[in-house]
Scaffold this motif. Structure first.
Motif, mmCIF file in Angstrom:
data_model
loop_
_atom_site.group_PDB
_atom_site.id
_atom_site.type_symbol
_atom_site.label_atom_id
_atom_site.label_comp_id
_atom_site.label_asym_id
_atom_site.label_seq_id
_atom_site.Cartn_x
_atom_site.Cartn_y
_atom_site.Cartn_z
ATOM 1 N N UNK A 36 0.834 -1.201 0.000
ATOM 2 C CA UNK A 36 0.000 0.000 0.000
ATOM 3 C C UNK A 36 0.870 1.254 0.000
ATOM 4 N N UNK A 37 1.902 1.288 0.831
ATOM 5 C CA UNK A 37 2.792 2.446 0.872
ATOM 6 C C UNK A 37 3.540 2.642 -0.443
ATOM 7 N N UNK A 38 4.022 1.567 -1.034
ATOM 8 C CA UNK A 38 4.745 1.671 -2.301
ATOM 9 C C UNK A 38 3.833 2.182 -3.401
ATOM 10 N N UNK A 39 2.624 1.617 -3.490
ATOM 11 C CA UNK A 39 1.689 2.055 -4.519
ATOM 12 C C UNK A 39 1.243 3.501 -4.289
ATOM 13 N N UNK A 40 1.078 3.898 -3.040
ATOM 14 C CA UNK A 40 0.723 5.287 -2.735
ATOM 15 C C UNK A 40 1.843 6.239 -3.137
ATOM 16 N N UNK A 41 3.091 5.833 -2.919
ATOM 17 C CA UNK A 41 4.223 6.660 -3.340
ATOM 18 C C UNK A 41 4.267 6.840 -4.842
ATOM 19 N N UNK A 42 4.024 5.759 -5.590
ATOM 20 C CA UNK A 42 3.970 5.864 -7.049
ATOM 21 C C UNK A 42 2.825 6.777 -7.491
ATOM 22 N N UNK A 43 1.693 6.666 -6.820
ATOM 23 C CA UNK A 43 0.543 7.497 -7.173
ATOM 24 C C UNK A 43 0.840 8.975 -6.934
ATOM 25 N N UNK A 44 1.435 9.300 -5.806
ATOM 26 C CA UNK A 44 1.761 10.693 -5.512
ATOM 27 C C UNK A 44 2.800 11.219 -6.499
ATOM 28 N N UNK A 45 3.799 10.410 -6.830
ATOM 29 C CA UNK A 45 4.800 10.833 -7.820
ATOM 30 C C UNK A 45 4.167 11.039 -9.195
ATOM 31 N N UNK A 46 3.247 10.165 -9.569
ATOM 32 C CA UNK A 46 2.560 10.294 -10.856
ATOM 33 C C UNK A 46 1.748 11.579 -10.905
ATOM 34 N N UNK A 47 1.028 11.868 -9.835
ATOM 35 C CA UNK A 47 0.234 13.100 -9.769
ATOM 36 C C UNK A 47 1.149 14.320 -9.766
ATOM 37 N N UNK A 48 2.260 14.250 -9.029
ATOM 38 C CA UNK A 48 3.192 15.372 -8.954
ATOM 39 C C UNK A 48 3.711 15.747 -10.334
ATOM 40 N N UNK A 49 4.220 14.764 -11.067
ATOM 41 C CA UNK A 49 4.812 15.057 -12.372
ATOM 42 C C UNK A 49 3.756 15.390 -13.415
ATOM 43 N N UNK A 50 2.557 14.923 -13.250
ATOM 44 C CA UNK A 50 1.510 15.217 -14.206
ATOM 45 C C UNK A 50 0.817 16.541 -13.974
ATOM 46 N N UNK A 51 0.789 17.014 -12.722
ATOM 47 C CA UNK A 51 -0.022 18.191 -12.409
ATOM 48 C C UNK A 51 0.766 19.355 -11.811
#
Length: 97
Positions: A36-51
């Motif tokens: 869960x923590x790893x997937x959440x980190x990827x999600x936050x990084x994806x949102x960061x670079x996209x937005x």
């Protein structure tokens, strides 16, 4: 990715409430929490670079948006918990603590 994260979040909730509910999902609960923590980190990084990466003040904008998304829900749940506690206090005619 969102549905997997939701499934992992529900699994973490069940893992934490397992002894209370008498339900156990897996033999290694640490694995689900780490996933869960790893997937959440990827999600936050994806949102960061996209937005946020291209905005003028990315860190400030990110934290303001996070606060506006998290705190209203937090305060709604807090007020609800206080109301349920006060109702229980009045109904039982004793202090909840």
């Amino acid at each position: 990715m969102g549905s997997l994260r939701l499934l992992l979040a529900i699994s973490v909730i069940i893992l934490h409430a397992g002894p209370f509910l008498g339900a156990y999902l897996v033999a290694e609960p640490q694995l689900i929490i780490q996933m869960f923590y790893i997937l959440s980190g990827f999600t936050i990084a994806f949102v960061w670079y996209g937005k946020y990466a291209t905005s003028e003040k990315p860190i400030r904008t990110f934290w303001i948006n996070r606060a506006l998304r998290i705190y209203p829900q937090y305060y709604i749940v807090l007020i609800g918990a206080i109301l349920v506690s006060v109702y229980g206090w009045i109904a039982e005619n004793r202090h909840p603590i």
